[in-house]
Design a protein around this motif. Structure first.
Motif, PDB file in Angstrom:
ATOM      1  N   UNK A   1       0.851  -1.188   0.000  1.00 17.95           N
ATOM      2  CA  UNK A   1       0.000   0.000   0.000  1.00 17.95           C
ATOM      3  C   UNK A   1       0.890   1.241   0.000  1.00 17.95           C
ATOM      4  N   UNK A   2       0.609   2.165  -0.885  1.00 16.07           N
ATOM      5  CA  UNK A   2       1.411   3.373  -1.020  1.00 16.07           C
ATOM      6  C   UNK A   2       2.407   3.284  -2.163  1.00 16.07           C
ATOM      7  N   UNK A   3       2.726   2.067  -2.616  1.00 20.49           N
ATOM      8  CA  UNK A   3       3.633   1.881  -3.750  1.00 20.49           C
ATOM      9  C   UNK A   3       2.873   2.101  -5.057  1.00 20.49           C
ATOM     10  N   UNK A   4       3.572   2.544  -6.109  1.00 16.87           N
ATOM     11  CA  UNK A   4       2.916   2.655  -7.418  1.00 16.87           C
ATOM     12  C   UNK A   4       2.359   1.290  -7.838  1.00 16.87           C
ATOM     13  N   UNK A   5       1.144   1.279  -8.299  1.00 15.06           N
ATOM     14  CA  UNK A   5       0.529   0.045  -8.769  1.00 15.06           C
ATOM     15  C   UNK A   5      -0.311  -0.677  -7.732  1.00 15.06           C
ATOM     16  N   UNK A   6      -0.190  -0.291  -6.446  1.00 13.69           N
ATOM     17  CA  UNK A   6      -1.013  -0.950  -5.431  1.00 13.69           C
ATOM     18  C   UNK A   6      -2.476  -0.576  -5.645  1.00 13.69           C
ATOM     19  N   UNK A   7      -3.348  -1.542  -5.475  1.00 12.69           N
ATOM     20  CA  UNK A   7      -4.785  -1.302  -5.528  1.00 12.69           C
ATOM     21  C   UNK A   7      -5.476  -2.296  -4.619  1.00 12.69           C
ATOM     22  N   UNK A   8      -6.568  -1.913  -3.984  1.00 11.48           N
ATOM     23  CA  UNK A   8      -7.268  -2.821  -3.077  1.00 11.48           C
ATOM     24  C   UNK A   8      -7.742  -4.100  -3.762  1.00 11.48           C
ATOM     25  N   UNK A   9      -7.941  -4.043  -5.078  1.00  6.78           N
ATOM     26  CA  UNK A   9      -8.367  -5.249  -5.793  1.00  6.78           C
ATOM     27  C   UNK A   9      -7.257  -6.301  -5.843  1.00  6.78           C
ATOM     28  N   UNK A  10      -6.022  -5.904  -5.533  1.00  7.79           N
ATOM     29  CA  UNK A  10      -4.897  -6.842  -5.510  1.00  7.79           C
ATOM     30  C   UNK A  10      -4.654  -7.401  -4.107  1.00  7.79           C
ATOM     31  N   UNK A  11      -5.323  -6.876  -3.114  1.00  5.61           N
ATOM     32  CA  UNK A  11      -5.078  -7.204  -1.715  1.00  5.61           C
ATOM     33  C   UNK A  11      -6.276  -7.935  -1.115  1.00  5.61           C
ATOM     34  N   UNK A  12      -6.311  -9.239  -1.298  1.00  2.00           N
ATOM     35  CA  UNK A  12      -7.472 -10.027  -0.866  1.00  2.00           C
ATOM     36  C   UNK A  12      -7.761  -9.928   0.620  1.00  2.00           C
ATOM     37  N   UNK A  13      -6.717 -10.006   1.454  1.00  2.00           N
ATOM     38  CA  UNK A  13      -6.950 -10.014   2.897  1.00  2.00           C
ATOM     39  C   UNK A  13      -6.880  -8.623   3.526  1.00  2.00           C
ATOM     40  N   UNK A  14      -6.740  -7.589   2.698  1.00  2.20           N
ATOM     41  CA  UNK A  14      -6.774  -6.196   3.145  1.00  2.20           C
ATOM     42  C   UNK A  14      -5.756  -5.887   4.236  1.00  2.20           C
ATOM     43  N   UNK A  15      -4.537  -6.458   4.081  1.00  2.00           N
ATOM     44  CA  UNK A  15      -3.496  -6.200   5.071  1.00  2.00           C
ATOM     45  C   UNK A  15      -2.467  -5.194   4.579  1.00  2.00           C
ATOM     46  N   UNK A  16      -2.710  -4.578   3.418  1.00  2.00           N
ATOM     47  CA  UNK A  16      -1.801  -3.577   2.906  1.00  2.00           C
ATOM     48  C   UNK A  16      -0.741  -4.120   1.967  1.00  2.00           C
ATOM     49  N   UNK A  17      -0.780  -5.418   1.699  1.00  2.00           N
ATOM     50  CA  UNK A  17       0.178  -6.048   0.789  1.00  2.00           C
ATOM     51  C   UNK A  17      -0.601  -6.826  -0.268  1.00  2.00           C
ATOM     52  N   UNK A  18      -0.494  -6.408  -1.522  1.00  2.00           N
ATOM     53  CA  UNK A  18      -1.190  -7.097  -2.600  1.00  2.00           C
ATOM     54  C   UNK A  18      -0.301  -8.110  -3.292  1.00  2.00           C
ATOM     55  N   UNK A  19      -0.912  -9.089  -3.860  1.00  2.00           N
ATOM     56  CA  UNK A  19      -0.215 -10.145  -4.635  1.00  2.00           C
ATOM     57  C   UNK A  19       0.859 -10.842  -3.817  1.00  2.00           C
ATOM     58  N   UNK A  20       0.489 -11.228  -2.611  1.00  2.00           N
ATOM     59  CA  UNK A  20       1.427 -11.924  -1.725  1.00  2.00           C
ATOM     60  C   UNK A  20       1.711 -13.316  -2.209  1.00  2.00           C
TER      61      UNK A  20
END
Length: 71
Positions: free
Chosen positions: A52-71
């Motif tokens: 979250x905050x990085x270019x390209x981050x979006x909530x649609x990439x973060x299934x568990x809503x922990x601020x890290x997408x595509x884990x």
């Protein structure tokens, strides 16, 4: 003797759904910041995981809503 009565009742429930929408600021060059449609695109670009905050981050990439997408 005991009498038993059976009744049918209808129960209605209400759910409140809240959604957070995050807008990304335009990139420094005036264009849009990076956007990945899905995690396959982010991985192919070498951007995963996306924080979250990085270019390209979006909530649609973060299934568990922990601020890290595509884990």
């Amino acid at each position: 003797m005991t009498a038993t009565e059976t009744r049918e009742v209808q129960v209605t429930t209400t759910a409140t759904v809240r959604r957070t929408v995050t807008e990304q600021a335009p990139a420094q060059d005036g264009g849009l910041s990076e956007y990945y449609e899905n995690c396959d695109e982010a991985r192919a670009a070498g951007a995963a995981p996306v924080h979250e905050g990085d270019p390209g981050y979006g909530p649609h990439l973060d299934r568990d809503r922990d601020g890290v997408g595509c884990e």
